[in-house]
Design an enzyme around this catalytic site. Sequence first.
Site, PDB file in Angstrom:
ATOM      1  N   GLY A  36       0.743  -1.183  -0.128  1.00 52.77           N
ATOM      2  CA  GLY A  36       0.200  -0.043  -0.167  1.00 52.77           C
ATOM      3  C   GLY A  36       0.869   1.278  -0.085  1.00 52.77           C
ATOM      4  CG  HIS A  37       3.451   2.351   3.494  1.00 54.42           C
ATOM      5  ND1 HIS A  37       3.347   0.979   4.289  1.00 54.42           N
ATOM      6  CD2 HIS A  37       2.593   3.197   4.298  1.00 54.42           C
ATOM      7  CE1 HIS A  37       2.582   1.312   5.369  1.00 54.42           C
ATOM      8  NE2 HIS A  37       2.198   2.650   5.318  1.00 54.42           N
ATOM      9  N   GLY A 147      -3.232   7.984   1.312  1.00 52.60           N
ATOM     10  CA  GLY A 147      -3.908   6.647   0.635  1.00 52.60           C
ATOM     11  C   GLY A 147      -5.356   7.028   1.154  1.00 52.60           C
ATOM     12  CD  GLN A 153      -3.489  10.167   7.618  1.00 54.12           C
ATOM     13  OE1 GLN A 153      -3.292  10.092   8.714  1.00 54.12           O
ATOM     14  NE2 GLN A 153      -2.938   9.560   6.625  1.00 54.12           N
TER      15      GLN A 153
HETATM   16  P1  AMP Z   1       0.522   4.834   7.647  1.00 52.34           P
HETATM   17  O1  AMP Z   1       1.963   4.192   7.908  1.00 52.34           O
HETATM   18  O2  AMP Z   1      -0.376   3.698   8.254  1.00 52.34           O
HETATM   19  O3  AMP Z   1       0.525   6.095   8.601  1.00 52.34           O
HETATM   20  O4  AMP Z   1       0.087   5.179   6.331  1.00 52.34           O
HETATM   21  C1  AMP Z   1       0.930   6.086   5.368  1.00 52.34           C
HETATM   22  C2  AMP Z   1       0.356   6.327   4.303  1.00 52.34           C
HETATM   23  O5  AMP Z   1      -0.026   5.258   3.383  1.00 52.34           O
HETATM   24  C3  AMP Z   1      -1.115   7.022   4.528  1.00 52.34           C
HETATM   25  O6  AMP Z   1      -1.428   7.958   3.749  1.00 52.34           O
HETATM   26  C4  AMP Z   1      -2.192   5.761   4.341  1.00 52.34           C
HETATM   27  O7  AMP Z   1      -3.332   6.026   3.881  1.00 52.34           O
HETATM   28  C5  AMP Z   1      -1.357   4.830   3.185  1.00 52.34           C
HETATM   29  N1  AMP Z   1      -1.713   3.582   3.216  1.00 52.34           N
HETATM   30  C6  AMP Z   1      -1.571   2.735   4.206  1.00 52.34           C
HETATM   31  N2  AMP Z   1      -2.214   1.578   3.833  1.00 52.34           N
HETATM   32  C7  AMP Z   1      -2.463   1.439   2.666  1.00 52.34           C
HETATM   33  C8  AMP Z   1      -3.272   0.762   1.769  1.00 52.34           C
HETATM   34  N3  AMP Z   1      -3.579  -0.515   1.975  1.00 52.34           N
HETATM   35  N4  AMP Z   1      -3.602   1.213   0.430  1.00 52.34           N
HETATM   36  C9  AMP Z   1      -3.195   2.668   0.116  1.00 52.34           C
HETATM   37  N5  AMP Z   1      -2.624   3.381   0.979  1.00 52.34           N
HETATM   38  C10 AMP Z   1      -2.380   3.083   2.037  1.00 52.34           C
END
Ligand code: AMP
Length: 283
Positions: A36-37, A147, A153
């Site tokens: 995802g990241h 994401g 957010q």
């Molecule tokens: P986090 O590390 O969980 O704070 O996420 C960092 C970024 O990655 C944020 O903008 C999230 O929305 C995005 N993100 C996390 N998981 C996913 C996913 N499965 N699909 C798309 N973007 C994601």
Amino acid sequence: MQIVTTIEELRSIVKWWRGEGHSVGLVPTMGFLHEGHKSLIVKAVSENDRVVVSDFVNPTQFGANEDLSTYPRDIERDGALCEEAGADVIFHPAPEEMYFEDNCTFVDMNRLTKGLCGKTRPTHFCGVCTVVSKLFNIVTPDRAYFGQKDAQQLAVIRRMVRDMNFNIEIVGCPIVREEDGLAMSSRNTYLSEKERKAALILHKSLTLGEELIQSGEKDAAKVRDAILKNMRTEPLARVDYVEIVDAENLEPVKRIEKPILAATAVYIGKTRLIDNFSCDPRN
Ligand code: AMP
């Protein structure tokens, strides 16, 4: 690719890039990176000359009884993923680098952050807005990538950028899922095998709601109830919320006539997972 830990060094790198006429993209993350990241980083690389990935477990966005100390971390693996995705710098500061001991300035908003996840996590979005503002001031990117997985957010950041006149384009990116539909999340590592199976109920129930809307249902309460009812068939799931809200201002809607966000948070055992879909019934 470089791992940078100080604000001073990162600023001097960005200054050098700017001197060369390069555009800069920023992907803010809390690390323990997954596909995802990676999709955000790949998109940023395709749209900017240089890309910074921030990798920082931000303490101010965790509530007192949340998982700050146990949040998974693996900077070496993150480095390899960023390199593969084509990022130029990982910014990996210590908490002391990001926050003075007597830090007393925060960025907050009094709308968009009260409902959905804000109900159970009342201080969360203040922490998010504060750290993202700081990253924006440190990196001064042209574009920043977020994401749709964290839909509230994304809406909050868009509003903050508008209200505070940050000269940064916010790029929203689609949710990346495991093959069986579970939205990828660093927190999925908390799940036992049994819980991992139970976690499929989020996407399954949301899909049911999405199908109802596609078949013409306009009554938000009916769609919400159908999603909730399906969630409750899973004994390991405890629903925090299911809401259908206006996609932009996140206010609850009665009728599904404009773009909406259907969002949920569900505890599977002790792990709180979120998922959502958005749709425009006019299309
Ligand atoms: P986090 O590390 O969980 O704070 O996420 C960092 C970024 O990655 C944020 O903008 C999230 O929305 C995005 N993100 C996390 N998981 C996913 C996913 N499965 N699909 C798309 N973007 C994601």
